[in-house]
Design an enzyme around this catalytic site. Structure first.
Site, PDB file in Angstrom:
ATOM      1  N   ASP A  79       0.917  -0.938  -0.279  1.00 13.20           N
ATOM      2  CA  ASP A  79      -0.067  -0.119   0.162  1.00 13.20           C
ATOM      3  C   ASP A  79       0.955   1.434  -0.246  1.00 13.20           C
ATOM      4  OD1 ASP A  79      -2.118   1.392  -0.282  1.00 13.20           O
ATOM      5  OD2 ASP A  79      -3.446   0.985   2.526  1.00 13.20           O
ATOM      6  N   HIS A  80       0.881   2.029  -0.874  1.00 14.16           N
ATOM      7  CA  HIS A  80       1.315   3.275  -0.710  1.00 14.16           C
ATOM      8  C   HIS A  80       2.807   3.354  -1.524  1.00 14.16           C
ATOM      9  CE1 HIS A  80      -2.370   5.684   0.384  1.00 14.16           C
ATOM     10  NE2 HIS A  80      -2.693   5.170   0.459  1.00 14.16           N
ATOM     11  N   GLU A 131      -3.245   6.353  -7.653  1.00 16.35           N
ATOM     12  CA  GLU A 131      -4.132   6.989  -7.457  1.00 16.35           C
ATOM     13  C   GLU A 131      -4.313   8.473  -8.379  1.00 16.35           C
ATOM     14  OE1 GLU A 131      -4.408   7.629  -3.294  1.00 16.35           O
ATOM     15  OE2 GLU A 131      -5.045   9.643  -2.945  1.00 16.35           O
ATOM     16  N   ASN A 225     -10.345  -0.222   1.334  1.00 19.33           N
ATOM     17  CA  ASN A 225      -9.306   0.109   1.604  1.00 19.33           C
ATOM     18  C   ASN A 225     -10.163  -0.049   3.768  1.00 19.33           C
ATOM     19  OD1 ASN A 225      -7.713  -0.519  -0.316  1.00 19.33           O
ATOM     20  ND2 ASN A 225      -6.096   0.775   0.381  1.00 19.33           N
TER      21      ASN A 225
HETATM   22 ZN   LIG Z   1      -4.787   4.798   1.590  1.00 20.66          ZN
END
Ligand SMILES: [Zn+2]
Length: 295
Positions: A79-80, A131, A225
């Protein structure tokens, strides 16, 4: 069984349901997530970022091992990831999807950096989530639904140019706890779902409310999420049981139980309970697009 996240999300989009991407940040929480998926017969997406667990080389292998051993379909997403190095390390650590977050960068720079990592990831058989717009941190601002929302026309071009497998959109949610009441822009979501050709992802699911999230899943969000609410579920469970005297020995089992119950709640709320399609004989026929197909 380890499957691609693209395969899980493609089925979710077609079936009109959502899949929670649950934070698996250590062995205890990962076991809780796998048990939740097995008990509800759900496809499972486990997410972890460097902020959750700095020893990703080791923990990625644990997650990969757990995913391989269970019969439910499991995808793992880093994630990220914020830098080129983090993303590549995530691939090496055993995640089969990486999120490349360049949402704070200007549009063209976001495209350029994500496109490069898509080429690398796809060549290695790894999926990519990115994103567009920006999902902020709830504590930092009063949620008013007008901060850095995703623009549909930009999203269409972004997906075309980068070749990402799914797209995290900003429609009014925020990370972590909210200061105000989140107001989701369902009209914007409908437009995005109609125009964007890849599955859509919602970050900041915790605290957004079951009704909001279930509706978002029905209107085209395929992955939500969830982190904060899982931690809270674990904490609430040990409060409920009480840790006086020898109850303290129940600390870890109760944390795991609270975590698992919260994960199961979201699997049922988003409609993915009962949607696991794998069994012992299952062989995945889906694959990440070839590098030559990514523009
Ligand atoms: Zn996030």
């Amino acid at each position: 069984m380890l499957v691609s996240m693209a395969e899980i999300l493609k089925k979710a989009r077609k079936g009109g349901y959502g899949v929670p991407a649950v934070a698996a940040v250590n062995e205890l929480s990962a076991r809780a997530c796998v048990a939740a998926a097995e008990e509800t017969n759900s496809p499972l997406i486990m997410l972890c970022g460097y902020g959750h667990n700095p020893d990703m080389d080791y923990f990625g292998r644990i997650l990969n091992d757990m995913a391989t051993k269970t019969y439910v379909p499991v995808a793992l997403i880093l994630d990220h990831s914020a830098t080129y190095e983090e993303a590549v390390k995530g691939i090496r650590a055993g995640f089969n999807t990486i999120m490349v977050d360049r949402s704070k960068l200007p549009y063209e720079e976001n495209i350029a950096q994500v496109k490069e990592l898509v080429r690398i990831a796809h060549a290695a058989g790894i999926g990519v989530e990115a994103e567009l717009g920006h999902v902020g941190v709830g504590e930092n601002y009063k949620v008013d639904g007008i901060s850095a929302l995703t623009v549909p026309e930009e999203a269409v071009r972004y997906v075309e140019e980068t070749g990402v497998d799914c797209l995290a959109v900003a429609i009014g949610t925020a990370h972590g706890v909210y200061k105000g009441e989140p107001k989701l822009r369902f009209d914007l979501l409908e437009e995005l779902a109609e125009k964007v050709p890849v599955p859509l992802v919602l970050h900041g699911g915790s605290g957004t409310g079951d009704a909001n999230l279930a509706l978002a899943c029905r209107k085209g969000i395929s992955k939500v999420n969830i982190a904060n609410d899982l931690f809270k579920g674990a904490y609430d469970k040990i409060q409920e049981v009480g840790m006086e005297g020898n109850n303290i020995y129940a600390l870890f089992p109760m944390l795991e139980l609270g975590y698992k119950e919260t994960a199961k709640h979201y699997m049922k709320t988003f409609g993915c309970a009962g949607q696991a399609w794998t069994g012992k004989q299952y062989v995945s026929t889906d694959s990440i697009p070839d590098i030559n197909e990514a523009k």
